[in-house]
Enzyme design. Sequence first.
Site, PDB file in Angstrom:
ATOM      1  N   HIS A 170      -5.320   7.943  13.225  1.00 56.01           N
ATOM      2  CA  HIS A 170      -5.183   6.514  12.942  1.00 56.01           C
ATOM      3  C   HIS A 170      -3.763   6.137  12.555  1.00 56.01           C
ATOM      4  O   HIS A 170      -3.536   5.080  11.975  1.00 56.01           O
ATOM      5  CB  HIS A 170      -6.187   6.100  11.860  1.00 56.01           C
ATOM      6  CG  HIS A 170      -7.615   6.244  12.306  1.00 56.01           C
ATOM      7  ND1 HIS A 170      -8.694   6.231  11.457  1.00 56.01           N
ATOM      8  CD2 HIS A 170      -8.144   6.401  13.556  1.00 56.01           C
ATOM      9  CE1 HIS A 170      -9.819   6.382  12.149  1.00 56.01           C
ATOM     10  NE2 HIS A 170      -9.509   6.499  13.416  1.00 56.01           N
ATOM     11  N   CYS A 174       8.325  -1.496  22.995  1.00 51.05           N
ATOM     12  CA  CYS A 174       8.561  -0.225  23.703  1.00 51.05           C
ATOM     13  C   CYS A 174       7.910   0.964  23.005  1.00 51.05           C
ATOM     14  O   CYS A 174       8.026   2.096  23.474  1.00 51.05           O
ATOM     15  CB  CYS A 174      10.062   0.018  23.889  1.00 51.05           C
ATOM     16  SG  CYS A 174      10.914   0.483  22.373  1.00 51.05           S
ATOM     17  N   GLN A 185      -8.079  11.196   9.689  1.00 52.74           N
ATOM     18  CA  GLN A 185      -8.198   9.760   9.947  1.00 52.74           C
ATOM     19  C   GLN A 185      -7.356   8.992   8.931  1.00 52.74           C
ATOM     20  O   GLN A 185      -7.289   7.784   8.971  1.00 52.74           O
ATOM     21  CB  GLN A 185      -9.666   9.334   9.819  1.00 52.74           C
ATOM     22  CG  GLN A 185     -10.569  10.020  10.824  1.00 52.74           C
ATOM     23  CD  GLN A 185     -12.035   9.856  10.439  1.00 52.74           C
ATOM     24  OE1 GLN A 185     -12.667   8.869  10.765  1.00 52.74           O
ATOM     25  NE2 GLN A 185     -12.571  10.833   9.729  1.00 52.74           N
ATOM     26  N   ARG A 187       0.829  -1.221   0.000  1.00 49.82           N
ATOM     27  CA  ARG A 187       0.000   0.000   0.000  1.00 49.82           C
ATOM     28  C   ARG A 187       0.857   1.264   0.000  1.00 49.82           C
ATOM     29  O   ARG A 187       0.558   2.243  -0.669  1.00 49.82           O
ATOM     30  CB  ARG A 187      -0.914   0.004   1.229  1.00 49.82           C
ATOM     31  CG  ARG A 187      -2.079  -0.948   1.106  1.00 49.82           C
ATOM     32  CD  ARG A 187      -2.931  -0.919   2.343  1.00 49.82           C
ATOM     33  NE  ARG A 187      -3.522   0.380   2.611  1.00 49.82           N
ATOM     34  CZ  ARG A 187      -3.990   0.743   3.803  1.00 49.82           C
ATOM     35  NH1 ARG A 187      -3.920  -0.066   4.829  1.00 49.82           N
ATOM     36  NH2 ARG A 187      -4.532   1.922   3.971  1.00 49.82           N
ATOM     37  N   SER A 232     -17.212   9.630   6.323  1.00 50.41           N
ATOM     38  CA  SER A 232     -18.576   9.113   6.446  1.00 50.41           C
ATOM     39  C   SER A 232     -19.138   9.394   7.837  1.00 50.41           C
ATOM     40  O   SER A 232     -20.337   9.221   8.061  1.00 50.41           O
ATOM     41  CB  SER A 232     -18.601   7.613   6.135  1.00 50.41           C
ATOM     42  OG  SER A 232     -17.674   6.944   6.962  1.00 50.41           O
ATOM     43  N   ASP A 258      -2.230   8.283   4.907  1.00 54.32           N
ATOM     44  CA  ASP A 258      -1.482   8.374   3.655  1.00 54.32           C
ATOM     45  C   ASP A 258      -0.404   9.461   3.600  1.00 54.32           C
ATOM     46  O   ASP A 258       0.421   9.480   2.692  1.00 54.32           O
ATOM     47  CB  ASP A 258      -2.463   8.550   2.473  1.00 54.32           C
ATOM     48  CG  ASP A 258      -3.389   9.770   2.628  1.00 54.32           C
ATOM     49  OD1 ASP A 258      -2.987  10.780   3.250  1.00 54.32           O
ATOM     50  OD2 ASP A 258      -4.528   9.706   2.111  1.00 54.32           O
ATOM     51  N   CYS A 264       7.671   0.011  17.476  1.00 51.68           N
ATOM     52  CA  CYS A 264       8.122  -1.209  18.152  1.00 51.68           C
ATOM     53  C   CYS A 264       6.949  -1.860  18.883  1.00 51.68           C
ATOM     54  O   CYS A 264       6.188  -1.171  19.580  1.00 51.68           O
ATOM     55  CB  CYS A 264       9.242  -0.865  19.133  1.00 51.68           C
ATOM     56  SG  CYS A 264       9.726  -2.287  20.119  1.00 51.68           S
ATOM     57  N   CYS A 284      13.708  -2.930  16.365  1.00 47.08           N
ATOM     58  CA  CYS A 284      13.796  -1.669  17.101  1.00 47.08           C
ATOM     59  C   CYS A 284      15.235  -1.417  17.552  1.00 47.08           C
ATOM     60  O   CYS A 284      15.863  -2.297  18.150  1.00 47.08           O
ATOM     61  CB  CYS A 284      12.865  -1.773  18.312  1.00 47.08           C
ATOM     62  SG  CYS A 284      12.923  -0.346  19.396  1.00 47.08           S
ATOM     63  N   GLY A 329     -14.888  14.916   3.768  1.00 51.65           N
ATOM     64  CA  GLY A 329     -14.612  13.595   3.203  1.00 51.65           C
ATOM     65  C   GLY A 329     -14.593  12.458   4.192  1.00 51.65           C
ATOM     66  O   GLY A 329     -13.811  11.523   4.037  1.00 51.65           O
TER      67      GLY A 329
HETATM   68  P1  OAD Z   1     -15.127   6.327   4.452  1.00 50.16           P
HETATM   69  O1  OAD Z   1     -14.683   5.490   3.314  1.00 50.16           O
HETATM   70  O2  OAD Z   1     -15.996   5.716   5.486  1.00 50.16           O
HETATM   71  O3  OAD Z   1     -15.915   7.604   3.902  1.00 50.16           O
HETATM   72  C1  OAD Z   1     -15.402   8.377   2.863  1.00 50.16           C
HETATM   73  C2  OAD Z   1     -16.316   9.571   2.708  1.00 50.16           C
HETATM   74  O4  OAD Z   1     -15.745  10.412   1.729  1.00 50.16           O
HETATM   75  C3  OAD Z   1     -17.735   9.225   2.235  1.00 50.16           C
HETATM   76  O5  OAD Z   1     -18.672   9.921   3.037  1.00 50.16           O
HETATM   77  C4  OAD Z   1     -17.762   9.737   0.799  1.00 50.16           C
HETATM   78  O6  OAD Z   1     -19.051  10.233   0.410  1.00 50.16           O
HETATM   79  C5  OAD Z   1     -16.771  10.880   0.890  1.00 50.16           C
HETATM   80  N1  OAD Z   1     -16.122  11.254  -0.384  1.00 50.16           N
HETATM   81  C6  OAD Z   1     -15.857  10.482  -1.474  1.00 50.16           C
HETATM   82  N2  OAD Z   1     -15.219  11.195  -2.415  1.00 50.16           N
HETATM   83  C7  OAD Z   1     -15.071  12.458  -1.932  1.00 50.16           C
HETATM   84  C8  OAD Z   1     -14.489  13.663  -2.434  1.00 50.16           C
HETATM   85  N3  OAD Z   1     -13.906  13.731  -3.629  1.00 50.16           N
HETATM   86  N4  OAD Z   1     -14.509  14.759  -1.634  1.00 50.16           N
HETATM   87  C9  OAD Z   1     -15.097  14.721  -0.410  1.00 50.16           C
HETATM   88  N5  OAD Z   1     -15.655  13.612   0.119  1.00 50.16           N
HETATM   89  C10 OAD Z   1     -15.637  12.497  -0.628  1.00 50.16           C
HETATM   90  O7  OAD Z   1     -13.802   6.963   5.088  1.00 50.16           O
HETATM   91  P2  OAD Z   1     -13.574   7.566   6.552  1.00 50.16           P
HETATM   92  O8  OAD Z   1     -14.753   8.317   7.031  1.00 50.16           O
HETATM   93  O9  OAD Z   1     -12.270   8.250   6.511  1.00 50.16           O
HETATM   94  O10 OAD Z   1     -10.121   3.553  10.120  1.00 50.16           O
HETATM   95  O11 OAD Z   1     -13.426   6.227   7.403  1.00 50.16           O
HETATM   96  C11 OAD Z   1     -13.112   6.354   8.748  1.00 50.16           C
HETATM   97  C12 OAD Z   1     -12.267   5.211   9.199  1.00 50.16           C
HETATM   98  O12 OAD Z   1     -12.906   3.971   8.874  1.00 50.16           O
HETATM   99  C13 OAD Z   1     -10.937   5.092   8.493  1.00 50.16           C
HETATM  100  O13 OAD Z   1      -9.933   5.961   8.986  1.00 50.16           O
HETATM  101  C14 OAD Z   1     -10.563   3.661   8.762  1.00 50.16           C
HETATM  102  C15 OAD Z   1     -11.898   2.972   8.555  1.00 50.16           C
HETATM  103  O14 OAD Z   1     -12.122   1.882   9.390  1.00 50.16           O
HETATM  104  C16 OAD Z   1      -9.058   2.785  10.407  1.00 50.16           C
HETATM  105  O15 OAD Z   1      -8.448   2.186   9.544  1.00 50.16           O
HETATM  106  C17 OAD Z   1      -8.695   2.753  11.842  1.00 50.16           C
END
Ligand code: OAD
Length: 245
Positions: free
Chosen positions: A126, A137, A108, A77, A195, A111, A134, A153, A193
């Site tokens: 996140h 530690c 969140q 990734r 959800s 990247d 590590c 580590c 951006g």
């Molecule tokens: P999601 O994939 O749940 O939601 C992405 C959101 O971005 C959706 O509401 C889309 O409508 C919106 N979206 C898509 N394209 C867009 C654009 N060009 N501009 C603006 N918005 C856009 O992603 P997150 O809410 O980030 O956690 O998910 C939260 C967490 O769930 C992640 O950090 C991850 C996952 O489990 C971990 O990995 C700990």
Amino acid sequence: MLAASTQSISAELRHRFESAKRVLVLTGAGVSAESGVPTFRGGGNSAMWKGVPFDVISSATMVERDLQAVWEWFDYRRNLLAELQPNAAHFEIARWQNQFEQCTVVTQNVDGLHQKAGARDVIELHGSIWRARCISCNARYEIQLDKRRSELCIACGDRLRPDVVLFGEILPPGAFEVAAERASECEVCFVIGTSGIVYPAAGLPEIAKSAGAYLCEVNPELTPLSGLCDAVLTGKAGEVLPLLK
Ligand code: OAD
């Protein structure tokens, strides 16, 4: 709630935006979508890695069971991400940090694209795909693109793992607390951006709102947070944010 298309920034939002001193920006996967990073809901979550579902290979259990496989997945990734560039939304947000007295970026995303666009002191709830940690530690190490990633580590000799929050894990200590404090102090809070269903991150706009902040969501779709927001800008972040200039 005031719904707006990408063409209509309300006078109220413009006034709040121009007069604010303290701003908090909460971002999720959607802010990186226009850079080519798949979001979680609607694509990424259904991905498989060598036959293992995304949420299994990215889990705390897998770190215990097969750390090598977890690294393979994250190395893969990270190499994909290395090719990607920040988009207009990342650059606008970075620019806001020079415009406002205080502009806290809380993401969140793992990247690193906010930082690549020039954002400073980003609170990564996140973790980061560009760091290793590590397992004993908790010492952290930056991962350089052009250098071999260390496996052990330096401080204690134990194994390193990706410094990201995996399924089944809680947030790193401290990051959310700082973000919550900034949320309670901000005058304008942008929710971009995400959800808005993964807590505690999704609780930050609620904290900001109860402390009196003006809430603005930027998302092509409505979310569970939309009803809480004072302004909802329906559109892609990379197209909407430059309109606020
Ligand atoms: P999601 O994939 O749940 O939601 C992405 C959101 O971005 C959706 O509401 C889309 O409508 C919106 N979206 C898509 N394209 C867009 C654009 N060009 N501009 C603006 N918005 C856009 O992603 P997150 O809410 O980030 O956690 O998910 C939260 C967490 O769930 C992640 O950090 C991850 C996952 O489990 C971990 O990995 C700990």
